[in-house]
Design a protein around this motif. Structure first.
Motif, PDB file in Angstrom:
ATOM      1  N   GLY A   1       0.851  -1.249  -0.101  1.00  0.00           N
ATOM      2  CA  GLY A   1       0.016   0.124  -0.009  1.00  0.00           C
ATOM      3  C   GLY A   1       0.941   1.235   0.013  1.00  0.00           C
ATOM      4  O   GLY A   1       0.495   2.148   0.368  1.00  0.00           O
TER       5      GLY A   1
ATOM      6  N   ALA B   1      -7.819  14.025  -5.773  1.00  0.00           N
ATOM      7  CA  ALA B   1      -6.307  13.869  -5.591  1.00  0.00           C
ATOM      8  C   ALA B   1      -6.180  12.836  -4.506  1.00  0.00           C
ATOM      9  O   ALA B   1      -5.591  11.978  -4.664  1.00  0.00           O
ATOM     10  CB  ALA B   1      -5.617  14.897  -5.390  1.00  0.00           C
ATOM     11  N   LEU B   2      -7.221  13.063  -3.359  1.00  0.00           N
ATOM     12  CA  LEU B   2      -7.156  11.976  -2.581  1.00  0.00           C
ATOM     13  C   LEU B   2      -7.536  10.443  -2.817  1.00  0.00           C
ATOM     14  O   LEU B   2      -7.083   9.754  -2.440  1.00  0.00           O
ATOM     15  CB  LEU B   2      -8.097  12.313  -1.200  1.00  0.00           C
ATOM     16  CG  LEU B   2      -7.333  13.714  -0.425  1.00  0.00           C
ATOM     17  CD1 LEU B   2      -8.372  14.176   0.790  1.00  0.00           C
ATOM     18  CD2 LEU B   2      -6.251  13.018   0.364  1.00  0.00           C
TER      19      LEU B   2
ATOM     20  N   ALA C   1      -7.809   9.361  -5.951  1.00  0.00           N
ATOM     21  CA  ALA C   1      -6.532   8.803  -6.816  1.00  0.00           C
ATOM     22  C   ALA C   1      -5.439   8.283  -5.846  1.00  0.00           C
ATOM     23  O   ALA C   1      -4.993   7.154  -6.082  1.00  0.00           O
ATOM     24  CB  ALA C   1      -6.241   9.818  -7.608  1.00  0.00           C
ATOM     25  N   GLY C   2      -5.219   9.067  -4.639  1.00  0.00           N
ATOM     26  CA  GLY C   2      -4.255   8.616  -3.993  1.00  0.00           C
ATOM     27  C   GLY C   2      -4.318   7.139  -3.408  1.00  0.00           C
ATOM     28  O   GLY C   2      -3.842   6.198  -3.246  1.00  0.00           O
ATOM     29  N   GLN C   3      -5.897   6.914  -2.896  1.00  0.00           N
ATOM     30  CA  GLN C   3      -6.221   5.739  -2.282  1.00  0.00           C
ATOM     31  C   GLN C   3      -6.346   4.633  -3.529  1.00  0.00           C
ATOM     32  O   GLN C   3      -5.950   3.500  -2.913  1.00  0.00           O
ATOM     33  CB  GLN C   3      -7.438   6.099  -1.577  1.00  0.00           C
ATOM     34  CG  GLN C   3      -8.073   5.152  -0.817  1.00  0.00           C
ATOM     35  CD  GLN C   3      -7.548   5.010   0.296  1.00  0.00           C
ATOM     36  OE1 GLN C   3      -6.527   5.753   0.622  1.00  0.00           O
ATOM     37  NE2 GLN C   3      -7.841   4.018   1.420  1.00  0.00           N
TER      38      GLN C   3
ATOM     39  N   LEU D   1      -4.565   4.566  -6.295  1.00  0.00           N
ATOM     40  CA  LEU D   1      -3.309   3.979  -6.665  1.00  0.00           C
ATOM     41  C   LEU D   1      -2.634   3.339  -5.626  1.00  0.00           C
ATOM     42  O   LEU D   1      -1.713   2.405  -6.138  1.00  0.00           O
ATOM     43  CB  LEU D   1      -2.577   5.437  -6.820  1.00  0.00           C
ATOM     44  CG  LEU D   1      -2.829   5.866  -8.056  1.00  0.00           C
ATOM     45  CD1 LEU D   1      -1.887   7.494  -8.353  1.00  0.00           C
ATOM     46  CD2 LEU D   1      -2.073   5.078  -9.285  1.00  0.00           C
ATOM     47  N   ARG D   2      -2.780   3.344  -4.511  1.00  0.00           N
ATOM     48  CA  ARG D   2      -2.056   2.205  -3.276  1.00  0.00           C
ATOM     49  C   ARG D   2      -2.449   0.926  -3.543  1.00  0.00           C
ATOM     50  O   ARG D   2      -1.270   0.350  -3.333  1.00  0.00           O
ATOM     51  CB  ARG D   2      -2.530   2.760  -2.069  1.00  0.00           C
ATOM     52  CG  ARG D   2      -2.171   4.276  -1.404  1.00  0.00           C
ATOM     53  CD  ARG D   2      -2.507   4.346  -0.054  1.00  0.00           C
ATOM     54  NE  ARG D   2      -2.232   3.311   0.906  1.00  0.00           N
ATOM     55  CZ  ARG D   2      -2.653   3.173   2.097  1.00  0.00           C
ATOM     56  NH1 ARG D   2      -3.685   4.195   2.374  1.00  0.00           N
ATOM     57  NH2 ARG D   2      -2.254   2.221   3.013  1.00  0.00           N
TER      58      ARG D   2
ATOM     59  N   LEU E   1       1.034  11.515  -5.135  1.00  0.00           N
ATOM     60  CA  LEU E   1      -0.416  10.765  -5.034  1.00  0.00           C
ATOM     61  C   LEU E   1      -0.259   9.740  -4.048  1.00  0.00           C
ATOM     62  O   LEU E   1      -1.193   9.554  -3.187  1.00  0.00           O
ATOM     63  CB  LEU E   1      -0.640  10.333  -6.385  1.00  0.00           C
ATOM     64  CG  LEU E   1      -1.310  11.338  -7.277  1.00  0.00           C
ATOM     65  CD1 LEU E   1      -1.530  10.743  -8.608  1.00  0.00           C
ATOM     66  CD2 LEU E   1      -2.324  12.017  -6.722  1.00  0.00           C
ATOM     67  N   PHE E   2       0.758   9.077  -3.903  1.00  0.00           N
ATOM     68  CA  PHE E   2       0.836   7.847  -3.060  1.00  0.00           C
ATOM     69  C   PHE E   2       0.796   8.371  -1.467  1.00  0.00           C
ATOM     70  O   PHE E   2       0.486   7.652  -0.724  1.00  0.00           O
ATOM     71  CB  PHE E   2       1.961   6.992  -3.428  1.00  0.00           C
ATOM     72  CG  PHE E   2       1.566   5.890  -4.358  1.00  0.00           C
ATOM     73  CD1 PHE E   2       1.017   4.520  -4.104  1.00  0.00           C
ATOM     74  CD2 PHE E   2       1.734   6.074  -5.733  1.00  0.00           C
ATOM     75  CE1 PHE E   2       0.727   3.690  -5.003  1.00  0.00           C
ATOM     76  CE2 PHE E   2       1.409   5.426  -6.852  1.00  0.00           C
ATOM     77  CZ  PHE E   2       0.817   3.816  -6.420  1.00  0.00           C
TER      78      PHE E   2
ATOM     79  N   LEU F   1      -0.322  10.932  -0.143  1.00  0.00           N
ATOM     80  CA  LEU F   1      -1.454  11.437   0.389  1.00  0.00           C
ATOM     81  C   LEU F   1      -2.074  10.661   1.483  1.00  0.00           C
ATOM     82  O   LEU F   1      -2.644  11.051   2.468  1.00  0.00           O
ATOM     83  CB  LEU F   1      -2.503  11.796  -0.571  1.00  0.00           C
ATOM     84  CG  LEU F   1      -2.185  12.839  -1.703  1.00  0.00           C
ATOM     85  CD1 LEU F   1      -3.085  13.205  -2.711  1.00  0.00           C
ATOM     86  CD2 LEU F   1      -1.990  14.290  -0.861  1.00  0.00           C
ATOM     87  N   ARG F   2      -2.402   9.256   1.289  1.00  0.00           N
ATOM     88  CA  ARG F   2      -3.476   8.669   2.189  1.00  0.00           C
ATOM     89  C   ARG F   2      -2.463   7.718   3.010  1.00  0.00           C
ATOM     90  O   ARG F   2      -3.064   6.775   3.522  1.00  0.00           O
ATOM     91  CB  ARG F   2      -4.406   8.023   1.742  1.00  0.00           C
ATOM     92  CG  ARG F   2      -5.432   9.105   1.039  1.00  0.00           C
ATOM     93  CD  ARG F   2      -6.253   9.445   2.356  1.00  0.00           C
ATOM     94  NE  ARG F   2      -7.347  10.188   2.036  1.00  0.00           N
ATOM     95  CZ  ARG F   2      -8.552   9.970   1.763  1.00  0.00           C
ATOM     96  NH1 ARG F   2      -9.026   8.542   1.640  1.00  0.00           N
ATOM     97  NH2 ARG F   2      -9.555  10.812   1.470  1.00  0.00           N
TER      98      ARG F   2
END
Lengths: 185, 100, 604, 480
Positions: B100, C568-569, C571-573, C575-576, D287-288, D290-291
């Motif tokens: 992750g 953006a958030l 996408a970040g989630q 993409l993980r 991007l990675f 961020l969360r």
């Protein structure tokens, strides 16, 4: 003509054994196939007038690597079975990638003008030795430090337990086990 | 014998190794495939050196062999380490606690 | 080192030292009121030095002092300096900043009385720090130092908006203000980069050529749009009202939001070279002026009305600067600082008394809070541009400059905004201060002297600053004389009309005597003709239009900003998942990437 | 050859000497003497760092195979600094978690630092690749150094982290060798200085790109970055502090030597690729990040983003750009080590699980740590008054001068996005209630390391001039 035949034999053996390394279902077989690949490569080195490297390849490389690998296989197997599985998956994308890489490589080779015939060979092993200990002396020394570090580190890492630490008592271990079970469920 | 033949042979060996690296599930299987690739590179060094008529390729190969062996030693040590803490065969695609 | 430099250093570093002491000595800070008084003391010293500095500058109107030290040697030469630049522009702004800051701090002594001691100390620490940051910006000799002040001011704004950080809405507002302005600040950073690469320095007096100047000024203007709340980057300002009201008075009305306008004034040599940028400024400024004024007409929260009004007035300034009227823009900045700070503090006084921001909870406060009502009326009238008060002079100057530079449509827009300004201020006046005494207002009473003194102090310049226009102009090497011509008359007439309309709609039944000037209109209104006319007009234009504009503002402009953050958030989630944890995927990606790179490199 | 001819190598030789002393002392000392070895190594690194200001280490040795000069010296100081800080920060962690393996830990750390220090001076591809591996191999081992019988399962993750790191690294190494085989095979020389004059052909170009890919792994450029977060999360934190900066600096040193001093690539056509990678790296890292819930992973991705900026400086291919890359690396070193050390002190091991939420209320528990972390985060974000601002500003200036305006714009906007996740930690520290109100006991070594980093971040932020000048000198000595 004779060198063409020799090349053909070596190439065939190399490719076949290499293919078996990556497709064999039994890990021990894979290791043994790798041994054959490495030996055949030594043959290729002989064809390329590099007898010293060929002997190094057989004595050190093949012997060392294969032995190490077999040790590794034996140390990390779970059951008593000799047939240690060596599975593959997602072969599709791997196949595509390797074919593409091969294609790209071949394309680049074809686009690049390369010599058709090898010049007569003039070198000797003594010269090779001088070369290694001459301009490359420093690299040689650095390499020795590297080998020392790798050896020390590998021994420490592979050692059974941290010798300085106390093994936790049985009760603690059971507790930890129970906790990790809880965490999983 | 044109040099191109040797280079393409090395490329084929390298690609086979690459296939193994990206398809094998076991850590040792991957290591074996890496060895194949390294072997292909050595073959490349020697062939180029032969067709130019100097020792450079051989010298480089010697160093490359030493580096590869050191790498294998470390790799096996790590595999053994992981085997010990996970108590299982080291199938790399099952080793994914960190993600992750 | 000359006297003005010393004075400026005192003004700059007294609050800084106080902020550092309070920050580093938590026991002192946690005492609350003593810390607050220390902070006020620092602010008053700073104010004293500024007054002296300003008076000294008045004596030598054309003096332009620069004292700086080399800071970043770069390949042998100085890359940048830090120091002070003291001329008419910065001396005037220093006075405005310190005066308003002083008033706000004194006001806060009473307004924030009920806060826990530790929070009170924190609050005043931020305030002291703010004075330092703002003066660092104001006195900067080059764009680099200005940028430092700019960033620090933004940081303080974040801290002060989020002062009640345990309240979710305040925390959210602080974060939003932070992002929007920070994103805009990127423009300033890039402007620094471009300026340096083309001129080898950070001086705003350089001549990089028209094209580069356009790029630089456009980038600067992006930063200005963020800081000075120009459409569409204004969305943070209304939300920033979550902060304590004195903070709104200081940062989000008088000083910090004006920093953008100040930046344009300062870097005017660059803007003068960039015609395109100025054209953009005229249109965005005018549009913001009208747009924000329309929204202000339908707000029910008194602080929100004032916030949108601030947007609108900043639009005036930006438009004026775009039209080339430096004097107009800067003068309006000054007068606006006084009367808007006054309005906010008066609003704070009211909120303090009725414990609500909603105008429906107010009403008839005239009976309970005479002083506050008087100063609020002064502020409103000055803001609306009724002849004779400070706002009239500066607004007149802007409208005149706009017309002279040939921008007829923007001029009309600004005229319309002038009408709306008077209207919404009248609306506030008639609903909150006159009319029936509401339930919550029954027990309202004036605050302590700490709250009353600043109101009086600020009311004076809000009334009379306009009469000093020509003296100020001299300090900025400009000419100024008041023309009383048709255009000026039109604006004043519209302003009066605005008040009149507001009176008709909201002032009915006001128990106070109808002002004489509005009596004819009241009579006409009584006939009912106007009533229906206005009602119809109000329904269509007022409610529908303003509602639509407000909807657009809240859901489209604001929504787009929120949406981009959300995307953006997400996408970040999403993409993980690519980071599967499976090392074979990693190896595959590495091998594939090398293949792709090589293929691209060779086949290209 | 006399000993005096080796004087340019004096700094690496001193490190080698210190490493050997550790090796011998580890054998001679009783088992509980390990901690002193760490102290000794830290002191040795610091002393050699100090010595670097007095010893003249310029000159060529071994017929020009290795060249000392300002460029090498600059990097050597960065590595020595990182080594000192890593040793200091590790003292307590290693003594507590792996008491029986302390000597070897510092030995491997020293070996890695030795490899790094030799790297910038290498002008021969064989020496370069050997140094590169000397730097890399100890790192694989150190990543898996955690106590394997740890009852809380941390050892498991360390082993996983190390194996992933190793596997990706081994494959990358093979690609690196492949690239070298093609480049050397086509050119017939291993001298980096001679490579610049080679005629390009398809195979040569293939080798060049493969070489870049193999090295890209070390610096963690997207898409060779995927091992980074996993390894950072699993490996021991003080080691990660080292891992997150030093190999990156060394990787960039190698890239600079090979591609700028060797191939003169700026005149070539690989720059669009580098720029593309720089942009991708900046975007993906952001991007990675961020969360992320784990603070270490968050910093891992933030580090990837930082690599994007470094790559932007590198891709200018100019002397100014290289100088800015060096300055950026220096600033990044003190900042990032500092940030990881704060994690070690607050949210690692016995204190927590490296979660962002472990920072809740840090301000109440330890104001000093909270302030330090805040400054490190601001520096990472590029806010004025700390070193990160100058680093970014100068990189932007260099990139704009080289004509990469679009990327400068992208980088500036992304720097704002990055603030989002840095602020998450800051807000947790200052605004959230602590779950556990006990004050934090920070070990002395970690404290000292944080203090040094803080001094660097603030000092270079307030007065960057001398450091910039050193970077300029270094860059000039490389470009001639």
């Amino acid at each position: 003509m004779i060198d063409r035949i020799a090349f053909g034999v070596v190439a065939l053996l190399l490719l076949l054994s290499a293919l078996r390394v990556v497709t064999s279902k039994n890990l021990v077989h894979s290791v043994l196939w790798l041994g054959l690949t490495l030996v055949t490569t030594a043959g290729a080195y002989l064809l390329l007038s590099a007898p010293f490297i060929a002997s190094i390849q057989i004595l050190l490389y093949t012997g060392g690597v294969i032995t190490l690998m077999l040790f590794g296989v034996m140390l990390t197997r779970r059951g008593e079975d000799i047939a240690i599985p060596n599975e593959s998956s997602e072969g599709g994308r791997a196949l595509i990638l390797s074919l593409a890489t091969f294609g790209l490589f071949t394309g680049a080779v074809l686009k690049t003008p390369l010599p058709q015939e090898a010049p007569p060979f003039t070198g000797s092993t003594a010269e090779l030795g001088r070369e290694i200990l001459g301009p490359n002396l420093m690299a040689f020394e650095v390499l020795s430090v590297l080998l020392l570090a790798a050896m020390v580190g590998a021994i420490v890492i592979a050692r059974r337990r941290d010798p300085g630490s106390q093994r936790p008592s049985l009760g603690l271990r059971i507790e930890a086990e129970a906790k990790s079970q809880e965490g999983k469920s | 014998m044109p040099l191109a033949a040797w280079v393409i042979l090395a490329a084929a060996l390298f690609s086979i190794g690459l296939y193994g690296v990206t398809s094998r599930r076991g850590a040792i299987g991957i290591l074996l495939s890496v060895e194949l690739m390294a072997n292909a590179v050595n073959l490349l060094f020697i062939s180029f050196g032969r067709y130019r008529g100097d020792h450079l390729g051989q010298v480089f190969t010697l160093f490359a062999v030493a580096l590869t062996v050191a790498e294998v030693v470390i790799g096996l040590a790590l595999v053994i380490l992981l085997h010990r803490v996970r108590r299982s065969d080291v199938r790399v695609d099952e080793v994914k606690e960190l993600h992750g | 080192m000359s006297l003005p430099i010393e004075l400026a250093l005192v003004a700059l570093f007294t609050p800084a030292a106080m902020a550092v002491i309070l920050a580093l000595v938590p026991p002192l800070r946690r005492t609350g009121r003593p810390a607050a008084w220390l902070s006020v003391l620092a602010a008053s010293i700073s104010l004293g030095a500024s007054v002296w500095l300003f008076a000294d500058q008045l004596g030598h109107p054309s003096r332009d002092l620069l004292e700086s030290v080399r800071w970043l040697p770069h390949a042998g030469a100085a890359m940048a300096n830090v120091g002070l630049r003291i001329d008419g522009i910065s001396a005037g702004m220093t006075l405005v900043v310190t005066l308003v800051a002083f008033c706000v701090q004194v006001f806060s002594l009473d307004y924030m009385r009920s806060e826990p001691a530790a929070d009170l100390g924190r609050y005043f620490t931020y305030h002291s720090f703010f004075i330092f940051s703002m003066l660092l910006l104001v006195l900067a000799p080059n764009l680099l130092q200005l940028f430092f002040g700019w960033e620090l001011v933004g940081l303080t704004s974040y801290l002060l908006i989020g002062f009640y950080f345990k309240k979710p809405s305040a925390a959210k507002a602080a974060v939003k203000a932070f992002w929007v302005t920070k994103l805009a600040d990127t423009g300033l950073l890039l402007a620094l980069v471009v300026l340096y690469t083309h001129t080898g320095g950070f001086e705003w007096t350089s001549h990089p050529g028209a094209e580069v100047a356009t790029i630089i000024t456009l980038l600067l203007f992006v930063a200005v749009m963020g800081k000075s709340a120009q459409f569409p980057l204004h969305v943070w300002l209304p939300d920033a009202m979550e902060g304590p009201t004195p903070v709104s008075a200081l940062l989000h009305a008088a000083t910090m939001v004006a920093a953008g306008v100040y930046l344009i004034v300062r870097t005017n040599p660059l803007f003068a070279q960039a015609e395109f940028t100025r054209e953009v400024m005229v249109w965005i400024g005018s549009f913001t002026a009208v747009f924000a004024a329309v929204i202000a007409c339908v707000q029910t929260d008194i602080k929100k009305v004032l916030a949108y009004s601030t947007c609108s007035q900043l639009g005036y300034m930006v438009a004026a600067l775009g039209a080339g009227s430096v004097m107009g823009g800067y003068f309006h900045l000054t007068t606006h600082a006084f009367f808007k700070a006054l309005l906010f503090l008066a609003a704070g006084s009211v909120i303090h008394a009725v414990h609500s921001n909603e105008m429906s909870d107010m009403g008839g406060l005239w009976k309970r809070m005479k002083l506050t009502t008087i100063v609020f009326v002064i502020g409103s009238v000055s803001l609306a541009g009724i002849p004779g008060l400070a706002g009239f002079f500066s607004k007149d100057l802007i409208l005149e400059g706009m017309l002279e530079s040939g921008h007829t449509v923007p001029w009309l827009m600004l005229l319309g905004a002038a009408f709306l300004t008077a209207f919404y201020m009248g609306r506030v006046l008639f609903t909150a201060f006159f009319g029936e005494l509401s339930e919550k207002a029954k027990h309202a009473h004036e605050g302590g002297w700490e709250m009353q003194l600043p109101l009086v102090l600020l009311a004076i310049p809000a009334l009379g600053a306009g009469y000093f226009a020509s003296r100020f102009a001299g300090m900025w090497h400009l000419e100024y004389e008041l023309h009383l011509n048709l255009e000026a008359g039109a604006a004043s007439g519209l302003a009066i009309l605005g008040f009149a309309v507001a009176y008709v709609m909201y002032g009915r039944g006001a128990p106070v005597a109808t002002p004489a000037i509005l009596r004819p209109i009241a009579k006409l209104a009584a006939s009912g003709v106007l009533d229906r006319f206005y009602e119809g007009l109000y329904r269509v234009l007022g409610l529908k239009l303003a509602g639509a504009v407000g909807f657009f503002d809240r859901y489209v402009v604001d929504g787009l900003m929120n949406l981009s953050g959300y995307l953006a958030l997400t996408a970040g989630q999403k993409l993980r998942r690519l980071q599967s944890g499976n090392v074979r995927d990693y190896v595959f990606v590495v091998a594939f990437a090398i293949f792709a790179l090589s293929a691209f490199g060779i086949l290209r | 050859m006399t000993l005096s001819e080796l004087s340019p190598l004096s700094l690496p030789l001193l490190v080698l000497g210190a490493a050997l002393i550790v090796l011998l002392a580890d054998i001679a000392l009783p088992k509980n003497g390990g901690r002193h070895l760490g102290l000794f190594m830290a002191a040795a690194f610091a002393a050699i760092f100090g010595a670097s200001f007095f010893l003249d280490s310029s000159g060529r040795v071994f017929d020009g195979v290795w060249v000392g000069g300002d460029f090498t010296l600059f990097f050597d100081r960065v590595f020595l600094l990182a080594g000192t800080l890593a040793c200091l920060g590790s003292l307590d962690h290693v003594a507590r978690h792996m008491p029986g393996r302390q000597g070897e830990y510092y030995l491997l750390l020293a070996a890695s630092v030795l490899g790094m220090m030799l790297l910038p001076g290498a002008r021969d591809l064989i020496l370069l690749v050997v140094c590169f591996e000397l730097m890399g191999m100890p790192l694989y081992l150190l990543a898996g150094w955690a106590k394997t019988d740890d009852t809380r399962g941390r050892g498991k993750n360390a082993a996983e982290a190390a194996l992933k790191f190793y596997l990706v690294g081994a494959v990358s190494s093979v690609f690196l060798l492949l690239g070298l085989a093609l480049v050397v095979g086509m050119s017939g020389t291993t001298s980096i200085e001679a490579l610049g004059h080679m005629r390009h052909s398809a195979l040569f170009d293939l080798g060049l790109l493969t070489l870049f890919g193999g090295m890209g792994f070390k610096i963690g450029v997207v898409p060779f970055h995927m091992w980074v977060p996993d390894t950072y999360e699993g490996a021991p934190t003080p080691f990660v502090a080292f891992l997150s900066v030093a190999p990156k600096a060394a990787g960039f040193a190698a890239l600079t030597v090979v591609f700028l001093a060797g191939f003169h690539v700026p005149s070539g056509s690989f720059m669009p690729l580098m720029l593309l990678l720089a942009a991708t790296t900046m975007i993906v890292g952001n991007l990675f990040a961020l969360r992320q819930e784990s603070a270490k992973r968050l910093l891992a991705y933030s580090g990837i983003t930082q690599v994007g900026y470094m790559l932007l400086a590198f891709a200018t291919g100019t002397r100014l750009g290289t100088a800015m890359l060096l300055f950026y690396l220096l600033g990044y070193t003190v900042t990032n080590i500092g940030a990881f050390m704060v994690i070690e002190a607050t949210a690692s091991g016995d204190q927590g699980e490296d979660r962002v939420s472990d920072f809740d209320g840090l301000y109440a528990r330890s104001p000093a740590l909270a302030l330090a972390m805040l400054l490190f985060l601001l520096s990472l974000a590029g806010i004025p008054f700390v070193v990160g601002f100058w680093a970014k500003l100068y990189v932007f200036i260099a990139a704009w001068e080289a004509g990469h305006g679009v990327l400068v714009f992208l980088g500036a906007v992304l720097a704002v996005v990055a603030l989002f996740y840095y602020m998450r930690i800051a807000r947790a520290m200052y605004m959230n209630e602590p779950k556990d109100t006990s004050p934090i006991k920070t070990p002395f070594g970690v404290k000292l390391a944080i203090a040094i980093c803080l001094a660097g971040v603030v000092g270079m932020g307030a007065y960057p001039a001398p450091f910039l000048e050193q970077a300029m000198l270094a860059s000039r000595s490389l470009f001639g």
